[in-house]
Design a protein around this motif. Structure first.
Motif, PDB file in Angstrom:
ATOM      1  N   ALA A   1       0.825  -1.219   0.000  1.00 18.73           N
ATOM      2  CA  ALA A   1       0.000   0.000   0.000  1.00 18.73           C
ATOM      3  C   ALA A   1       0.854   1.262   0.000  1.00 18.73           C
ATOM      4  O   ALA A   1       0.383   2.331   0.374  1.00 18.73           O
ATOM      5  CB  ALA A   1      -0.957   0.004   1.185  1.00 18.73           C
ATOM      6  N   GLY A   2       2.116   1.130  -0.400  1.00 18.47           N
ATOM      7  CA  GLY A   2       2.997   2.283  -0.490  1.00 18.47           C
ATOM      8  C   GLY A   2       3.615   2.733   0.809  1.00 18.47           C
ATOM      9  O   GLY A   2       4.476   3.607   0.822  1.00 18.47           O
ATOM     10  N   ILE A   3       3.217   2.119   1.951  1.00 21.71           N
ATOM     11  CA  ILE A   3       3.676   2.631   3.248  1.00 21.71           C
ATOM     12  C   ILE A   3       4.152   1.540   4.204  1.00 21.71           C
ATOM     13  O   ILE A   3       4.915   1.818   5.123  1.00 21.71           O
ATOM     14  CB  ILE A   3       2.565   3.446   3.945  1.00 21.71           C
ATOM     15  N   LEU A   4       3.695   0.289   4.029  1.00 19.67           N
ATOM     16  CA  LEU A   4       4.016  -0.779   4.984  1.00 19.67           C
ATOM     17  C   LEU A   4       5.152  -1.647   4.446  1.00 19.67           C
ATOM     18  O   LEU A   4       5.355  -1.768   3.241  1.00 19.67           O
ATOM     19  CB  LEU A   4       2.784  -1.655   5.243  1.00 19.67           C
ATOM     20  N   ASP A   5       5.901  -2.251   5.358  1.00 17.88           N
ATOM     21  CA  ASP A   5       6.965  -3.162   4.950  1.00 17.88           C
ATOM     22  C   ASP A   5       6.392  -4.295   4.112  1.00 17.88           C
ATOM     23  O   ASP A   5       5.286  -4.781   4.360  1.00 17.88           O
ATOM     24  CB  ASP A   5       7.677  -3.739   6.176  1.00 17.88           C
ATOM     25  N   HIS A   6       7.166  -4.711   3.117  1.00 16.04           N
ATOM     26  CA  HIS A   6       6.680  -5.707   2.170  1.00 16.04           C
ATOM     27  C   HIS A   6       6.915  -7.123   2.700  1.00 16.04           C
ATOM     28  O   HIS A   6       7.936  -7.752   2.429  1.00 16.04           O
ATOM     29  CB  HIS A   6       7.371  -5.519   0.820  1.00 16.04           C
ATOM     30  N   ASN A   7       5.976  -7.621   3.480  1.00 15.92           N
ATOM     31  CA  ASN A   7       6.018  -8.999   3.965  1.00 15.92           C
ATOM     32  C   ASN A   7       4.585  -9.480   4.167  1.00 15.92           C
ATOM     33  O   ASN A   7       3.628  -8.685   4.151  1.00 15.92           O
ATOM     34  CB  ASN A   7       6.829  -9.121   5.260  1.00 15.92           C
TER      35      ASN A   7
END
Length: 358
Positions: free
Chosen positions: A306-312
């Protein structure tokens, strides 16, 4: 009643706070670290205007201090200093100097404004009728970004991929309310409107891009709603050879196939709950008006959720469970039924497996 702080202390505190906050920010998310020809030209103009303003302030302060010391009233001395009212020389000086300073600032500003507004090269074609320069259609939405490469047949969301050391032309618009497209390290912002298309160009320096890890960041620079500050996107600036490889991979992307049993379950959840809004194919065959949510092709290679949260997977599941918590006012909230933990696990694994390039 508690004693109030003296005004000078309040001013000192605010000044110190401003200096501290001026050092905050993300790497390569600053206009003071230009990473391209356009950004460098704008930076140079900003430095020029700052030097002129500081120079004027210093001259005024020096004259003020001299007058304050030299012509201060002395004890026992009631003489009146020589009056210079109506001096044609002084009037000429303080009229001509501002005009000269204004011209020094105005001429390059006007010239640069017209130069950066010239996007006629975006229409140049070669002997075979193909566009010589890369054109990208940018569409701003609450609260995400879509990037369409019309001459390449590609659509992406949130991740903008551009080649370095060449002009990239942008046509920007909005699908809901007014936004503003801004990549601070690459150049100034431009408004994205609902009723018209604005055009401009940027250039990304390959050396600066390498220093930044080939990643820059963009933001919305126009107050557009409760999640305006969270309307971010990533820019991957890569050399022309890598860009060509990326284009080839996106153009030849096949329909994603779930490789594990859990991912297969996730694909079923996606087809039932997400397919109506999201696409997982990077082609631009679907009309823009029907693209009402971010394209999820190559989602597994993104660096943010979502452009803001860490990608996991954990953050992805948190976002799916309650998008309103992270981006208030977004259009995803309430668009699908609540998923149980098994469905969340399956959907997260499927989305993380969506990779065009390994």
């Amino acid at each position: 009643m508690k004693a109030r702080l003296p005004k000078w202390r309040v001013l000192a505190i605010l000044t110190a706070l401003a200096l501290v906050l001026s050092g905050c920010g993300e790497p390569f998310l600053s206009t003071l670290r230009p990473a391209g020809e356009v950004a460098q030209a704008q930076y140079d103009l900003m430095i020029l205007s700052t030097l002129i303003m500081v120079g004027v302030i210093l001259i005024v302060v020096v004259i003020y201090v001299i007058a304050l010391i030299r012509f201060r009233r002395k004890k026992g001395d009631d003489s009146v200093p020589k009056q210079v009212e109506g001096s044609h020389v002084l009037e000429l000086i303080w009229t001509v100097i501002p005009i000269i300073l204004l011209l020094i600032l105005a001429v390059p500003t006007v010239a640069m404004t017209f130069d950066l507004a010239d996007t006629s090269d975006a229409e140049l074609v070669d002997e075979e009728g193909n566009k010589k320069n890369l054109v990208i259609n940018v569409r701003a939405n609450l609260y995400w970004w879509e990037f369409e490469y019309p001459d390449l047949g590609i659509v992406t969301a949130q991740d903008l991929v551009v080649p370095t050391d060449q002009n990239v032309y942008f046509n920007v618009t909005a699908s809901d309310v007014k936004h503003s497209f801004w990549i601070p390290a690459a150049g100034g912002k431009i408004d994205t409107n609902v009723d018209n298309v604005n055009s401009f160009y940027l250039e990304f320096d390959n050396e600066k891009a390498n220093e930044a890890g080939n990643v820059f960041y963009g933001k919305c620079a126009e107050l557009c709603g409760p999640s305006h500050a969270l309307m971010d996107f990533k820019v991957r600036a890569i050399d022309s050879e890598q860009f060509t490889s990326w284009v080839t991979a996106m153009q030849n992307a096949e329909e994603p196939v779930a490789e594990t049993e859990l991912a297969l379950q996730g694909q079923q959840v996606y087809n039932e709950q997400c397919l109506g809004c999201h696409a997982v194919s990077p082609d631009n065959s679907t009309p823009a008006a029907a693209r009402i949510a971010p394209n999820l092709s190559d989602f597994g290679n993104r660096t943010k959720v979502a452009g803001i949260l860490d990608h996991n997977e954990e953050e992805l599941k948190n976002w799916i469970k309650n998008p309103e918590q992270y981006k208030p006012g977004n259009k995803m909230t309430g668009a699908y039924k609540e998923l149980n933990e098994q469905e969340l696990d399956a959907l997260a694994e499927y989305l993380m497996s969506l990779k065009v390039q390994e």
